[in-house]
Motif scaffolding. Structure first.
Motif, short mmCIF file in Angstrom:
data_model
loop_
_atom_site.label_atom_id
_atom_site.label_comp_id
_atom_site.label_asym_id
_atom_site.label_seq_id
_atom_site.Cartn_x
_atom_site.Cartn_y
_atom_site.Cartn_z
N SER A 109 -14.38 -1.31 4.56
CA SER A 109 -13.80 -0.38 4.27
C SER A 109 -12.35 -0.84 4.86
CB SER A 109 -14.38 0.70 4.53
OG SER A 109 -13.58 1.99 4.12
N CYS A 110 -11.20 -1.15 4.40
CA CYS A 110 -9.82 -1.56 4.96
C CYS A 110 -8.87 -0.63 4.07
CB CYS A 110 -9.58 -2.63 5.50
SG CYS A 110 -9.75 -4.12 4.17
N SER A 111 -9.21 -0.17 3.54
CA SER A 111 -8.55 -0.40 2.07
C SER A 111 -7.57 0.44 2.39
CB SER A 111 -8.99 0.67 1.08
OG SER A 111 -9.64 2.13 1.84
N THR A 112 -7.19 1.56 3.39
CA THR A 112 -5.88 1.46 4.44
C THR A 112 -5.05 1.31 5.35
OG1 THR A 112 -6.65 2.84 6.03
CG2 THR A 112 -6.66 3.71 3.43
N HIS A 113 -5.39 0.03 5.45
CA HIS A 113 -5.20 -1.12 6.76
C HIS A 113 -3.53 -1.61 6.04
CE1 HIS A 113 -5.99 -4.40 4.00
NE2 HIS A 113 -5.21 -5.34 5.02
N ALA A 114 -2.82 -1.37 6.93
CA ALA A 114 -1.17 -1.60 7.10
C ALA A 114 -1.38 -3.46 6.32
CB ALA A 114 -0.42 -0.88 7.81
N LEU A 115 -0.55 -4.43 7.43
CA LEU A 115 0.06 -5.75 7.02
C LEU A 115 -0.78 -6.42 7.54
CD1 LEU A 115 3.82 -5.22 7.87
CD2 LEU A 115 2.37 -5.19 5.87
N GLY A 116 -1.79 -7.19 6.92
CA GLY A 116 -2.83 -7.63 7.41
C GLY A 116 -2.36 -9.11 8.46
N GLN A 117 -0.79 -8.58 9.31
CA GLN A 117 -0.88 -9.62 9.65
C GLN A 117 -1.00 -9.93 11.38
OE1 GLN A 117 1.94 -11.79 8.32
NE2 GLN A 117 2.46 -13.20 8.29
N ASN A 157 0.55 -1.21 0.03
CA ASN A 157 -0.33 -0.25 -0.12
C ASN A 157 0.70 1.47 0.09
OD1 ASN A 157 -1.66 1.98 0.62
ND2 ASN A 157 -3.02 0.66 2.78
N THR A 158 1.18 2.11 -0.99
CA THR A 158 1.77 3.03 -0.80
C THR A 158 1.41 4.37 0.00
OG1 THR A 158 0.72 4.44 -3.55
CG2 THR A 158 2.77 2.56 -3.30
N LEU A 159 0.19 4.15 0.28
CA LEU A 159 -0.49 5.34 0.75
C LEU A 159 -0.43 4.24 2.28
CD1 LEU A 159 -4.14 5.78 -0.80
CD2 LEU A 159 -1.74 6.64 -0.93
N ARG A 160 0.90 3.51 2.99
CA ARG A 160 0.81 3.11 3.96
C ARG A 160 2.65 3.46 4.51
NH1 ARG A 160 -2.12 0.93 8.32
NH2 ARG A 160 -3.61 2.63 8.91
N ARG A 161 3.52 4.58 3.56
CA ARG A 161 4.86 4.75 3.40
C ARG A 161 5.42 3.77 2.70
NH1 ARG A 161 5.85 10.10 4.71
NH2 ARG A 161 4.57 11.03 6.02
N ASP A 162 6.50 2.23 4.20
CA ASP A 162 6.86 1.97 3.63
C ASP A 162 6.73 0.69 3.41
OD1 ASP A 162 8.97 3.05 4.78
OD2 ASP A 162 9.77 2.53 6.03
N ASP A 163 5.28 0.88 3.08
CA ASP A 163 4.64 -1.02 3.16
C ASP A 163 4.15 -0.49 1.23
OD1 ASP A 163 2.96 -2.99 3.37
OD2 ASP A 163 1.29 -2.00 3.17
N GLY A 164 4.75 0.15 0.66
CA GLY A 164 4.81 0.68 -0.97
C GLY A 164 5.81 0.11 -1.45
N GLY A 175 10.48 -2.77 7.06
CA GLY A 175 10.17 -1.37 6.80
C GLY A 175 10.38 -1.07 8.28
N SER A 176 10.35 0.79 8.60
CA SER A 176 10.42 1.10 10.18
C SER A 176 8.72 1.90 9.56
CB SER A 176 10.88 1.35 10.45
OG SER A 176 11.72 2.70 9.50
N ASP A 177 8.54 2.41 9.10
CA ASP A 177 7.15 3.81 9.13
C ASP A 177 6.53 2.92 8.55
OD1 ASP A 177 5.65 5.84 9.34
OD2 ASP A 177 6.97 7.01 8.07
N PHE A 178 5.22 2.37 8.92
CA PHE A 178 3.92 2.19 7.50
C PHE A 178 2.95 2.63 8.33
CE2 PHE A 178 6.62 -1.54 7.84
CZ PHE A 178 6.16 -1.69 6.99
N ASP A 179 2.91 3.97 8.84
CA ASP A 179 2.41 5.24 8.97
C ASP A 179 0.91 5.61 7.98
OD1 ASP A 179 0.33 7.16 10.92
OD2 ASP A 179 2.21 8.14 11.31
N HIS A 180 -0.20 6.31 7.76
CA HIS A 180 -0.57 7.50 6.39
C HIS A 180 0.92 8.10 6.02
CE1 HIS A 180 -4.22 4.97 7.58
NE2 HIS A 180 -4.41 5.53 8.84
#
Lengths: 169, 473, 243
Positions: B445-453, A21-28, A134-139
């Motif tokens: 509506s979880c389009s912004t959730h990070a890692l699903g683990q 998810n590119t909107l969650r920083r390092d997740d992208g 990664g370290s930063d998974f913030d919005h």
């Protein structure tokens, strides 16, 4: 549509899937890597997908490829990121999953996709997974400093990796 | 001493939620709460934006069903412009919504619910999942993938993009249908139709095994609400909004979407960010109603396409008319999928489908507009107010899962009473509690959730919140 | 204008990025560079409008001068040695873009100019994939009072192209800039709603020279607002010939 065995011998196919998810920083970082690959590694026989998550319909494309490279991000201190510092790039050869954790919900792992590719479409490509810790998974968008450096290292690895000619059975 | 069992997160639904079961002194469940713990604030931050941006802003509410928000938003904007959109544009919007139904229902049935339905609720959780499913039923899993791909591809061909197409605009759509795209979608119809047909056939062979679940998975009388077309045909895009009671009798039909507030009230509960809409004349919480596949199928008299109508007749006979168990959401979903594929073909074969006139241009002509469309999960209402310059001053969105909130809570309680015994925490029981939620295919509506683990965690706590026992998968 | 009365401009030689080039003394470094195929990024510059040096993206280094100078406002001089693409300049340019993005609410994904935006294209060109400075998230107005056009201050980068085209080309001078620093904003007449302006001719030139989604046609949805700026050089040239 899969190529015939003969066509594949002539032209082994490589599939690169970068996701996150590119909107969650390092997740992208996986998506960033796939975009980079699209610009620098594209050539006949190489397919590149970028996606916010792995989805079941990728199983068919995976089954049709000879090699698959997954690129993901991981939280430092959890899973692959356990005991590793942000920015580290972890390389693993992966196999189809024997089972999946039921609690993962709609989150599909590369191993599960491989299992789907093999059980449903009868294709079992060689598969590897690159994970950038990664370290930063913030919005927000953009990568943290260590992950941006990790991405450069990953790019070198991908370049070296994808250029390796492999004979196909 | 009252105790609580928490199930967090609920797996295999879109998004994240938590269930709390409160045990009475006798160790039996006496209350259940379905918490939605996400807060998004879209209604607030659209204030001040031009109305023409609304479809693409609200589409971002969800990465799973952006098409649905595009539909409701575009319709609310049409209302603000007071335009009648070109007939071809109506057909194209319908096409995209039906494609969305197909792909969303395929995901819900094949990937989220099939592990329970095909492998059994009491199967070992290590195999009761997608991997277990593909090993044991590779053909069904392949069907699910192909059907979903058919819908996804159709959306992509229509909108030029799969996740957030900017194709739907106030007044219609912004590009006519490309003949090549029409051909490609049509070429996929025979396979999609085969899959939809054999899946319904298959489901009918297994549904009777679940008589116990049918009895307690949200099996109670409630009203049903949804859109319905002229001649009482099934509807997903336009038509009128109707409430029926649990005997199938029409209660009220809205003359126009703007009347919705006369009939729908919204209660707010402390334990959840999800509002609880209710049928106003009956009050809260007695005004409970259900939306979604089961409601739409109960409300209509027929689909208007041959294959789906044939299946609908059998459904009525076996599941009841109206069907009252939420377990039958699954079956209704399969009927809708069959109809969607039939209807996609019919629309693509319409003589004017390639017309270039696909957008009505107008300025805002009203200061308040409402759009109601059906998302795969149920009715979606977008209600906007603008100033004279066309800037948003207020918005209210009622999402499908919201309408079902009261019913989900009651369904969870019903299942928990049946299967959960406070002295024992068995995997099969808890999975049924989750499974009842899953029948509604809620989208949180979880389009912004990070890692699903996140692992499934069950907490047993006493009244003071002291954790007595923890179970983890 | 009678061309024969003009003195022949003095021709000078200078070096840009190690390349020997010749120029007229009345040419800016930007003009000379572009004539010689050397690209210097710009945002506020637009052919047909007088330069103002507002965006600072065209900053260059000149040997012997510690200050960075805007190429659009600096004139060629004999023997100058100019650098247009040093690592230092690249860093400054990226930072300038990041500051522009952080200053107001540039939400590309839902913007009507998404895909047609000069700011977005510049970010891609200069490799600005993310913003490292803190966003300000100011609460900005949208002026929708005009019958056909809209001004969204959230997307404005204060390049003043609209102010210049309105003044110099249309001759109306409806638009101007009010306030200082981060409080600067485009205004109409004496800070009235655009729709109330007596001087605006509704010609739409400002909309089409705007590099971002700040000035747009009403009724456009996300990604639909493509701008047409080709008219400007022609218009300017035709007027020169006829006056």
């Amino acid at each position: 549509m899969c190529l015939s065995a003969e066509q594949r011998l002539d032209n082994p196919t490589l599939l690169i899937i970068g996701y996150g998810n590119t909107l969650r920083r390092d997740d992208g970082v996986g998506v960033e890597a796939a975009r980079w690959a699209g610009e620098h590694l594209a050539r006949p026989g190489v397919r590149i997908f970028e996606s916010h998550q792995l989805v079941p319909e990728m199983a068919e494309d995976i089954a049709c490829a000879d090699r698959v490279v997954f690129i993901d991000a991981s939280v430092a201190g959890l899973g692959v990121g356990k005991g590793r510092a942000p920015g580290e790039v972890v390389h693993e050869v992966i196999k189809p999953a024997d089972e999946s954790d039921p609690s993962l919900g709609h989150h599909i792992t590369p191993q599960v996709l491989l299992a789907m590719a093999s059980a449903i479409f009868g294709g079992c490509p060689e598969a590897e997974l690159f994970t950038v810790v990664g370290s930063d998974f913030d919005h927000g968008s953009g990568l943290s400093e260590p992950v941006a450096r990790g991405l450069s290292r990953l790019q070198e690895l991908l370049r070296a990796h994808t250029l390796t000619e492999r004979s196909c059975p | 001493m009252a105790q609580q069992i928490k199930i967090e997160p609920v797996t295999r639904i879109e998004g994240h939620a938590k269930i709390t079961l409160t045990l009475g002194d006798d160790g039996k469940v006496n209350d259940a709460m379905f918490h939605v713990t996400q807060f998004r604030g879209f209604e607030k931050f659209v204030e001040g934006r031009p109305l023409t941006e609304m479809p693409s802003i609200t589409a971002r509410i969800c990465g799973i069903c952006p098409v649905s928000h595009l539909m409701a938003s575009a319709k609310a904007c049409d209302d603000l412009l007071s335009v009648e959109i070109p007939p071809t544009a109506v057909k194209l919007r319908r096409l995209m919504n039906l494609a969305q139904f197909t792909q969303s229902h395929a995901l819900s049935f094949f990937h989220l619910s099939s592990p329970d339905l095909l492998l059994g609720f009491d199967a070992d959780p290590a195999t009761r999942n997608v991997v277990g499913l593909v090993r044991k039923h590779p053909q069904r899993a392949a069907d699910g993938i192909k059907l979903r791909k058919f819908g996804q591809r159709a959306i992509e061909l229509l909108g030029g993009k799969r996740v957030h197409p900017a194709w739907l605009v106030p007044g219609g759509v912004n590009k006519a249908l490309d003949p090549a795209a029409r051909e490609e979608i049509l070429a996929g119809i025979p396979q999609a139709l085969d899959i939809a047909r054999r899946t319904v056939e298959f489901f009918k062979t297994i549904v009777d095994q679940f008589h116990h679940e049918i009895d307690c998975f949200g099996n109670f009388p409630t009203m049903f609400a949804g859109l319905v077309a002229p001649h009482d045909l099934w509807e997903h895009y336009d038509g009128t909004f109707r409430f029926i009671d649990s005997d199938g009798i029409d209660v009220v039909e809205l003359n126009e979407p703007r009347e919705y507030q006369r009939y729908i009230g919204e209660a707010v509960e402390e334990f959840s960010y999800l509002k609880s809409p209710y049928y106003k004349p009956m009050g809260y919480p007695d005004g409970i109603y259900r939306v979604g596949p089961l409601a739409r199928v109960n409300i209509c008299k027929g689909f208007g396409t041959p294959l789906a109508d044939e299946e609908l007749a059998e459904f009525r006979q076996r599941a009841g008319n109206p069907a009252l168990s939420s377990f039958h959401f699954h079956w209704a979903r399969l009927l809708e999928t069959l109809h969607a594929v039939e209807q996609i073909q019919r629309i693509l074969e319409a003589p004017d489908i390639l017309d270039k006139q696909v957008r009505a241009r107008a300025r805002p002509n009203r200061l308040e507009g409402v759009g109601i469309s059906e998302a795969p999960r149920g009715s979606l209402i977008h209600h906007y107010k603008i100033d004279e310059d066309g800037r948003m001053v207020w918005a209210n969105l009622i999402i499908a899962t919201g309408h079902n909130n009261l019913s989900i809570n009651r369904g969870v309680l019903q299942v928990a009473k049946e299967y959960v015994d406070g002295t024992k925490l068995k995997e099969g029981m808890l999975n049924r509690v989750e499974a009842v939620v899953r029948t509604y295919d809620p989208c949180l509506s979880c389009s912004t959730h990070a890692l699903g683990q996140m692992a499934m965690k069950i907490e047993l706590t006493d009244r003071e919140g002291q954790v007595l026992d923890v179970l983890k998968r | 204008m009678n061309m024969s009365t003009l003195a022949t401009p003095q021709v000078i030689t200078l070096q840009i990025d190690g390349q020997d080039v010749s120029a007229r003394a009345d040419e800016s470094i930007l003009d000379v560079a572009r004539e010689n195929g050397i690209d210097i990024p710009t945002m506020c510059h637009l052919d047909g409008l007088d330069p103002v040096g507002a965006c600072r993206l065209c900053l260059i280094e000149i040997e012997g001068t510690p200050k960075l100078l805007p190429a659009c406002m600096t004139y060629a001089e004999e023997g100058m040695r100019v650098l247009t693409d040093s690592p230092r300049l690249q860093k400054y340019r990226r930072t300038i873009l990041e500051l522009i993005f952080a200053e107001r609410n540039h939400v590309c994904s839902v913007c009507v100019s998404n895909g047609h935006c000069e700011l977005q294209n510049m970010a891609v060109k200069l490799g600005v994939s993310h913003v490292t400075v803190a966003y300000r998230y100011p609460k900005m107005e949208v002026d929708s009072s005009h019958d056909r056009f809209r001004l969204d201050h959230n997307r404005c980068i204060l390049c003043t192209r609209c102010v210049r085209v309105c003044d110099a080309v249309e001759g109306a001078h409806t638009k101007d800039v009010m306030g200082r620093g981060v409080l600067s904003a485009i205004i109409h007449d004496l800070n009235e709603p655009w729709g109330d302006s007596d001087t605006c001719t509704s010609c739409g030139k400002c909309v089409h020279v705007c590099p971002t989604g700040a000035l747009v046609e009403k009724g456009t949805a996300s990604s639909e607002m493509a701008k047409r700026t080709q008219f400007l050089p022609y218009l300017t040239r035709m007027r020169e010939h006829h006056s």
